[in-house]
Design an enzyme around this catalytic site. Structure first.
Site: not given
Ligand code: AMP
Length: 125
Positions: A33, A95, A108, A110
């Site tokens: 990230d 999310n 995606h 995390h």
């Protein structure tokens, strides 16, 4: 809702902008990230165009789904946070939509770890 192929992860997949790559295969790409929120903060994305988990789980092939999740586990091991590799664990977050503050409309996850990441939903109201 249609997939918006101008999103930043679509541009990374097309090679238009760089990423700090961790792993890549036919089905998925993992990279660091750009604004890490923990010592380990990786993102794993499918190569094909899916908006969020809802889209991915409904429309991806079994091979895409298996490839994606195998890479997710592999990244935890590669980055030293998987307990099986002597790490101390990690959290997955995905999310989906405005209530979850999804910023990039390409599915995606995390992977967050490298130190204690606190309780879930500490800031939720
Ligand atoms: P989300 O809110 O779940 O959509 O998270 C999007 C994430 O993408 C954020 O954590 C951003 O820091 C990250 N991000 C945005 N642009 C880039 C980029 N070019 N390379 C790597 N990560 C990025």
């Amino acid at each position: 809702m249609a997939y918006d192929d101008s999103n930043i992860f679509a541009r990374i997949l097309r090679g238009e902008i760089p990423c700090n790559r961790i792993a890549e295969d036919d089905y998925a790409l993992a990279f660091h990230d750009i604004a890490p929120q923990a010592p380990v903060h990786a993102l794993v994305i499918p190569k094909a165009a899916y908006i969020d988990l809802d889209d991915f789980s409904a429309n991806a092939s079994d091979a895409e789904i298996a490839g994606f999740w195998r890479m997710a586990g592999q990244v935890g091991r590669m980055l030293g946070v998987a307990q099986a590799g002597g790490g101390n664990g990690y959290r997955l977050i995905s999310n989906a939509g405005p209530d979850a503050h999804q910023e990039v409309p390409h599915f995606h996850i995390h992977i967050l770890g490298g130190h204690p990441v606190g309780r879930m939903l500490a800031d939720a109201r």
